[in-house]
Design a protein around this motif. Structure first.
Motif, PDB file in Angstrom:
ATOM      1  N   ASN A 103      80.893  38.461  18.364  1.00 27.77           N
ATOM      2  CA  ASN A 103      82.054  38.058  17.578  1.00 27.77           C
ATOM      3  C   ASN A 103      83.347  38.480  18.260  1.00 27.77           C
ATOM      4  N   VAL A 104      83.262  38.677  19.577  1.00 30.34           N
ATOM      5  CA  VAL A 104      84.447  39.030  20.357  1.00 30.34           C
ATOM      6  C   VAL A 104      85.239  37.756  20.617  1.00 30.34           C
ATOM      7  N   PRO A 105      86.521  37.716  20.264  1.00 29.96           N
ATOM      8  CA  PRO A 105      87.301  36.504  20.489  1.00 29.96           C
ATOM      9  C   PRO A 105      87.553  36.254  21.970  1.00 29.96           C
ATOM     10  N   LEU A 106      87.497  35.001  22.363  1.00 26.04           N
ATOM     11  CA  LEU A 106      87.781  34.630  23.750  1.00 26.04           C
ATOM     12  C   LEU A 106      89.254  34.879  24.032  1.00 26.04           C
ATOM     13  N   GLY A 107      89.519  35.513  25.147  1.00 25.88           N
ATOM     14  CA  GLY A 107      90.913  35.795  25.494  1.00 25.88           C
ATOM     15  C   GLY A 107      91.008  36.871  26.536  1.00 25.88           C
ATOM     16  N   LEU A 108      91.751  37.918  26.218  1.00 24.80           N
ATOM     17  CA  LEU A 108      92.070  38.957  27.188  1.00 24.80           C
ATOM     18  C   LEU A 108      90.830  39.627  27.765  1.00 24.80           C
ATOM     19  N   ILE A 109      89.815  39.897  26.923  1.00 23.23           N
ATOM     20  CA  ILE A 109      88.640  40.612  27.404  1.00 23.23           C
ATOM     21  C   ILE A 109      87.899  39.797  28.448  1.00 23.23           C
ATOM     22  N   SER A 110      87.627  38.534  28.148  1.00 17.08           N
ATOM     23  CA  SER A 110      86.912  37.688  29.096  1.00 17.08           C
ATOM     24  C   SER A 110      87.740  37.463  30.355  1.00 17.08           C
ATOM     25  N   LEU A 111      89.041  37.300  30.178  1.00 18.35           N
ATOM     26  CA  LEU A 111      89.922  37.137  31.335  1.00 18.35           C
ATOM     27  C   LEU A 111      89.876  38.392  32.204  1.00 18.35           C
ATOM     28  N   THR A 112      89.880  39.564  31.561  1.00 14.79           N
ATOM     29  CA  THR A 112      89.813  40.827  32.292  1.00 14.79           C
ATOM     30  C   THR A 112      88.504  40.945  33.059  1.00 14.79           C
ATOM     31  N   GLU A 113      87.397  40.538  32.434  1.00 17.43           N
ATOM     32  CA  GLU A 113      86.095  40.573  33.107  1.00 17.43           C
ATOM     33  C   GLU A 113      86.145  39.782  34.404  1.00 17.43           C
ATOM     34  N   ASN A 114      86.702  38.598  34.336  1.00 17.96           N
ATOM     35  CA  ASN A 114      86.753  37.745  35.522  1.00 17.96           C
ATOM     36  C   ASN A 114      87.742  38.257  36.565  1.00 17.96           C
ATOM     37  N   LEU A 115      88.868  38.768  36.108  1.00 18.70           N
ATOM     38  CA  LEU A 115      89.845  39.327  37.049  1.00 18.70           C
ATOM     39  C   LEU A 115      89.289  40.568  37.738  1.00 18.70           C
ATOM     40  N   MET A 116      88.485  41.356  37.021  1.00 20.10           N
ATOM     41  CA  MET A 116      87.839  42.518  37.633  1.00 20.10           C
ATOM     42  C   MET A 116      86.898  42.085  38.748  1.00 20.10           C
ATOM     43  N   MET A 117      86.152  41.012  38.519  1.00 25.48           N
ATOM     44  CA  MET A 117      85.245  40.523  39.556  1.00 25.48           C
ATOM     45  C   MET A 117      86.022  40.038  40.773  1.00 25.48           C
ATOM     46  N   ILE A 118      87.132  39.332  40.523  1.00 28.87           N
ATOM     47  CA  ILE A 118      87.956  38.851  41.633  1.00 28.87           C
ATOM     48  C   ILE A 118      88.520  40.028  42.423  1.00 28.87           C
ATOM     49  N   ALA A 119      89.054  41.017  41.706  1.00 27.15           N
ATOM     50  CA  ALA A 119      89.627  42.186  42.365  1.00 27.15           C
ATOM     51  C   ALA A 119      88.570  42.939  43.172  1.00 27.15           C
ATOM     52  N   MET A 120      87.374  43.086  42.595  1.00 30.22           N
ATOM     53  CA  MET A 120      86.298  43.790  43.286  1.00 30.22           C
ATOM     54  C   MET A 120      85.870  43.027  44.531  1.00 30.22           C
ATOM     55  N   ALA A 121      85.788  41.709  44.430  1.00 27.73           N
ATOM     56  CA  ALA A 121      85.387  40.902  45.575  1.00 27.73           C
ATOM     57  C   ALA A 121      86.406  41.032  46.714  1.00 27.73           C
ATOM     58  N   ILE A 122      87.682  40.961  46.372  1.00 27.82           N
ATOM     59  CA  ILE A 122      88.730  41.093  47.386  1.00 27.82           C
ATOM     60  C   ILE A 122      88.687  42.484  48.014  1.00 27.82           C
ATOM     61  N   TRP A 123      88.513  43.510  47.165  1.00 27.87           N
ATOM     62  CA  TRP A 123      88.465  44.881  47.668  1.00 27.87           C
ATOM     63  C   TRP A 123      87.281  45.096  48.605  1.00 27.87           C
ATOM     64  N   MET A 124      86.107  44.581  48.225  1.00 22.73           N
ATOM     65  CA  MET A 124      84.926  44.736  49.063  1.00 22.73           C
ATOM     66  C   MET A 124      85.061  43.963  50.366  1.00 22.73           C
ATOM     67  N   ALA A 125      85.739  42.820  50.306  1.00 18.90           N
ATOM     68  CA  ALA A 125      85.982  42.053  51.524  1.00 18.90           C
ATOM     69  C   ALA A 125      86.888  42.829  52.471  1.00 18.90           C
ATOM     70  N   LEU A 126      87.919  43.460  51.927  1.00 22.10           N
ATOM     71  CA  LEU A 126      88.812  44.284  52.746  1.00 22.10           C
ATOM     72  C   LEU A 126      88.066  45.488  53.311  1.00 22.10           C
ATOM     73  N   ALA A 127      87.180  46.063  52.478  1.00 21.18           N
ATOM     74  CA  ALA A 127      86.401  47.216  52.940  1.00 21.18           C
ATOM     75  C   ALA A 127      85.505  46.842  54.131  1.00 21.18           C
ATOM     76  N   SER A 128      84.975  45.628  54.090  1.00 16.67           N
ATOM     77  CA  SER A 128      84.097  45.178  55.158  1.00 16.67           C
ATOM     78  C   SER A 128      84.831  45.061  56.492  1.00 16.67           C
ATOM     79  N   THR A 129      86.127  44.824  56.402  1.00 20.35           N
ATOM     80  CA  THR A 129      86.929  44.685  57.617  1.00 20.35           C
ATOM     81  C   THR A 129      87.679  45.976  57.959  1.00 20.35           C
ATOM     82  N   GLY A 130      87.438  47.021  57.149  1.00 22.85           N
ATOM     83  CA  GLY A 130      88.091  48.296  57.401  1.00 22.85           C
ATOM     84  C   GLY A 130      89.528  48.359  56.939  1.00 22.85           C
TER      85      GLY A 130
END
Length: 262
Positions: free
Chosen positions: A228-255
C-alpha cells in the motif's frame, strides 16, 4: 452505548469468548485477552472448543465472528471493536503507508554498517554506503519475488518498457536481485553496472512520467505487488539509487572513484 466512564466499568471485569480447538486457536482471541489484561481487566476466559459450540454461540448472540468481548453485560465486540472501546487506533489494511520501506531501508542501512564493521573495523566507510544500496536492491528484489505475478500486474500499471514488452515485468526483479548480489561481492561490474543502469533509468523515467507528468495516483510495486506504498518518491529513490550505484561502480572499475576499496 456503554461508555468507559460508566460506574459499572470501574471493576474492570471482562468476559471473553474465543475459539480454542485442538487444531486451531484464534489469534485474535489471544490478542483480545492480552489487550484486556494489559489494560487492567480481570478476564473471564471462555473457550469455544468445537465448531458446533462456536456456531451456536454466534447464533445466540447474532454475531458472525469470534472472539467476542463483554464488559458489564454489554457486548463490546471483536478485537478491533475492543481496541476502539479502549480508545486505541485500529489499523486500516487498505490505508497507504510508508512503513514497509522505512523499515526496509533502516534494516539494510544497519546491515551495511554491521558488515563494514565486521570486515573493515569501521562502520562508517564508503563500502558501507555501497553495501547499503546493494543490500537494499537484493531485499527489494526478494519482496517482489515473493509473488512475482502480483508484482508484474502492479508494475504494468506504470513501467514504460513493461507496457510494451510484458516479459520485462517478470525479468525486472531477477535483474535487480542479480545486480545487487554482484555489487555486494564487488565482482562482475561488466554485468551489474549495465543491468542496474538500464533498469534504474527505465524505472526512474516511468515513475516520473506516471506521478509528476500524468499525475496518476498508483500503488508502488517496489516492495511487492500487495503493498500500500504510494507510487512516487520512494520508487523514484529506489531507481535513482541503482543509477547512482551503477555510475559509482563504473568509476570504481576505472579507478576514478576516490577512496573506493573493492
Amino acid at each position: 452505548m456503554l461508555e468507559r466512564t460508566d460506574p459499572a466499568l470501574l471493576e474492570k471485569k471482562a468476559v471473553l469468548y474465543r475459539m480454542v480447538m485442538p487444531g486451531h486457536t484464534c489469534p485474535y482471541g489471544l490478542k483480545a485477552k492480552d489487550l484486556l489484561r494489559r489494560e487492567g481487566y480481570k478476564v473471564e476466559d471462555h473457550h469455544l472448543t468445537t465448531r458446533e459450540e462456536t456456531d451456536a454461540f454466534k447464533a445466540k448472540h447474532g454475531v458472525s465472528t469470534t472472539p467476542q468481548v463483554f464488559v458489564s453485560g454489554y457486548r463490546v465486540g471483536g478485537h478491533d471493536d475492543l481496541r476502539r472501546f479502549l480508545g486505541k487506533s485500529v489499523a486500516d489494511p487498505k490505508a497507504t503507508t510508508y512503513r514497509p520501506v522505512i523499515v526496509l531501508f533502516t534494516l539494510t542501512a544497519l546491515m551495511a554498517l554491521a558488515a563494514s564493521y565486521a570486515v573493515l573495523g569501521n562502520p562508517f566507510t564508503l563500502r558501507a554506503a555501497e553495501w547499503f544500496i546493494a543490500f537494499s536492491m537484493v531485499v527489494l528484489a526478494m519482496l517482489k519475488l515473493q509473488n512475482v505475478e502480483s508484482f508484474a500486474t502492479m508494475f504494468l500499471n506504470y513501467d514504460l518498457l513493461a507496457k510494451r514488452w510484458v516479459p520485462y515485468s517478470y525479468i525486472y526483479p531477477y535483474a535487480e536481485g542479480l545486480a545487487g548480489v554482484l555489487m555486494v561481492a564487488g565482482v562482475a561490474n561488466w554485468l551489474s553496472v549495465p543491468v542496474a543502469l538500464f533498469i534504474g533509468t527505465i524505472g526512474a523515467v516511468s515513475v516520473f512520467k506516471a506521478v509528476y507528468i500524468d499525475r496518476r495516483e498508483l500503488k508502488c510495486a517496489c516492495v511487492g505487488g500487495s503493498s500500500n506504498v504510494p507510487l512516487g518518491l520512494i520508487s523514484l529513490t529506489e531507481n535513482l539509487m541503482m543509477i547512482a550505484m551503477a555510475i559509482w561502480m563504473a568509476l570504481a572499475s576505472t579507478g576514478l572513484a576516490p577512496g573506493h576499496a573493492m
